[in-house]
Write an enzyme that holds these catalytic residues in place. Structure first.
Site, PDB file in Angstrom:
ATOM      1  N   HIS A  26       1.152  23.036 -19.571  1.00 55.70           N
ATOM      2  CA  HIS A  26       0.378  21.825 -19.255  1.00 55.70           C
ATOM      3  C   HIS A  26      -0.767  22.036 -18.285  1.00 55.70           C
ATOM      4  CE1 HIS A  26       4.550  20.776 -20.381  1.00 55.70           C
ATOM      5  NE2 HIS A  26       3.911  19.979 -21.220  1.00 55.70           N
ATOM      6  N   GLY A  31      -2.291   9.160  -9.679  1.00 55.29           N
ATOM      7  CA  GLY A  31      -1.756   9.050 -11.036  1.00 55.29           C
ATOM      8  C   GLY A  31      -2.846   9.259 -12.080  1.00 55.29           C
ATOM      9  N   ARG A  76      -9.321   9.317 -11.260  1.00 54.60           N
ATOM     10  CA  ARG A  76      -9.384   9.170  -9.804  1.00 54.60           C
ATOM     11  C   ARG A  76      -9.428  10.558  -9.143  1.00 54.60           C
ATOM     12  NH1 ARG A  76      -5.773   4.764  -8.157  1.00 54.60           N
ATOM     13  NH2 ARG A  76      -7.429   3.509  -9.049  1.00 54.60           N
ATOM     14  N   ARG A  93       1.327  12.799  -3.063  1.00 55.77           N
ATOM     15  CA  ARG A  93       0.973  11.773  -4.037  1.00 55.77           C
ATOM     16  C   ARG A  93       0.138  10.709  -3.333  1.00 55.77           C
ATOM     17  NH1 ARG A  93       1.306   8.031  -7.839  1.00 55.77           N
ATOM     18  NH2 ARG A  93       2.363   6.071  -7.377  1.00 55.77           N
ATOM     19  N   GLY A 144      -1.115   7.126  -4.484  1.00 53.81           N
ATOM     20  CA  GLY A 144      -1.021   6.226  -5.623  1.00 53.81           C
ATOM     21  C   GLY A 144      -1.178   4.769  -5.252  1.00 53.81           C
ATOM     22  N   SER A 145      -0.935   3.929  -6.259  1.00 51.28           N
ATOM     23  CA  SER A 145      -0.950   2.491  -6.024  1.00 51.28           C
ATOM     24  C   SER A 145       0.486   1.989  -6.120  1.00 51.28           C
ATOM     25  CB  SER A 145      -1.831   1.787  -7.052  1.00 51.28           C
ATOM     26  OG  SER A 145      -1.278   1.948  -8.335  1.00 51.28           O
ATOM     27  N   ARG A 203     -10.257  -1.389  -6.407  1.00 49.72           N
ATOM     28  CA  ARG A 203      -9.316  -0.307  -6.109  1.00 49.72           C
ATOM     29  C   ARG A 203     -10.057   0.990  -5.831  1.00 49.72           C
ATOM     30  NH1 ARG A 203      -5.969  -2.652 -10.170  1.00 49.72           N
ATOM     31  NH2 ARG A 203      -6.581  -1.175 -11.770  1.00 49.72           N
TER      32      ARG A 203
HETATM   33  N1  HPA Z   1       5.139  -1.618 -10.603  1.00 47.32           N
HETATM   34  C1  HPA Z   1       5.217  -0.302 -10.707  1.00 47.32           C
HETATM   35  N2  HPA Z   1       4.261   0.509 -10.320  1.00 47.32           N
HETATM   36  C2  HPA Z   1       3.165  -0.023  -9.778  1.00 47.32           C
HETATM   37  C3  HPA Z   1       3.038  -1.387  -9.630  1.00 47.32           C
HETATM   38  C4  HPA Z   1       4.064  -2.230 -10.056  1.00 47.32           C
HETATM   39  O1  HPA Z   1       4.006  -3.460  -9.934  1.00 47.32           O
HETATM   40  N3  HPA Z   1       1.817  -1.624  -9.083  1.00 47.32           N
HETATM   41  C5  HPA Z   1       1.257  -0.424  -8.884  1.00 47.32           C
HETATM   42  N4  HPA Z   1       2.053   0.546  -9.304  1.00 47.32           N
END
Ligand code: HPA
Length: 238
Positions: free
Chosen positions: A7, A24, A28, A91, A93-94, A222
């Site tokens: 990969h 993720g 980005r 990581r 992330g959001s 974002r």
């Molecule tokens: N759920 C899972 N992962 C996420 C979410 C969520 O609401 N928002 C950002 N990443």
């Protein structure tokens, strides 16, 4: 296993830095490389999972997408740790907020990740439903956040396998029973891989939506707001 791995299309050691930041979204990763790195060089395009190495304030660092979910970050982080000599993965992330104590754009440092996932059990036989980040990385990240005057919220997070959950009351149950204040979908597997490979991992998150207030951010908002978390993580360059 030989390199390149299935990969990651890199055939030489040293191309990927000892520390890798993992958003993720591979785009980005490209945004971070284009915006913050000096002399970024793209090292991966297999399956569009873009990865770049460059320098930040003259110090080497890599950034690569992880994809969404534990199977995806499980593959990429394992290959980086085990076959490319990577020592640290952060990581970036959001996440979704499980409590109104957290506002949109707040930055979280995960103290631990709870999950119902079978990832750790299948990977190493571990029965633990909580996986831990590296205390050393967390301490460093806290220090950098302080220097940059960015407030960090430290809490347990939920690494969820299911984004579209159809069960009423589910997130409230996870929040109240397991003490999780925010939800994402990757850190439990990342921390489990760090544990089995003897490497280090940590996770910074920015709140992108709230399951309590139902507020959401736009993709454009974002892109900008997440730069605070990126700046903290980039200080890990060495
Ligand atoms: N759920 C899972 N992962 C996420 C979410 C969520 O609401 N928002 C950002 N990443």
């Amino acid at each position: 296993m030989n390199i390149p791995t299935p990969h990651i299309g890199v055939s030489e050691q040293g191309v990927i830095a000892k520390t890798v930041l993992m958003p993720g979204d591979p785009l980005r990763a490209k945004f971070i490389a284009d915006t913050f790195l000096e002399n970024p060089v793209q090292f991966n395009h297999v399956r569009g999972m873009l990865g770049f190495t460059g320098t930040y304030n003259g110090k080497k660092i890599s950034v690569m997408g992880s994809g969404m979910g534990m199977p995806s970050i499980g593959i990429y982080s394992f290959e980086l740790f085990e076959f490319y000599g990577v020592e640290n993965i952060i990581r970036i992330g959001s996440c979704g907020a499980y409590t109104d104590e957290l506002e949109l754009y707040d930055v979280i440092l995960a103290t631990d990740a709870y999950s119902e996932s079978a990832y750790a059990k299948v990977q190493s036989g571990s029965e633990d439903d909580v996986m831990l980040p590296s205390p050393e990385l967390n301490e460093k990240l806290e220090g950098f956040a302080k220097e940059l005057e960015i407030e960090l919220h430290k809490c347990r997070i939920h690494s969820n396998d299911v984004f579209y959950n159809g069960q009423e009351g589910y997130f409230e149950m996870v929040r109240d029973k397991h003490g999780c204040k925010a939800v994402e979908m990757e850190s439990f597997a990342l921390f489990a891989n760090a544990k089995t490979t003897g490497k280090k991992a940590a996770c910074l998150l920015t709140v992108s939506d709230s399951l309590v207030t139902h507020k959401v951010t736009t993709a454009e908002e974002r892109q900008n707001a997440f730069t605070e978390m990126m700046k903290i993580a980039l200080e890990m360059a060495e």
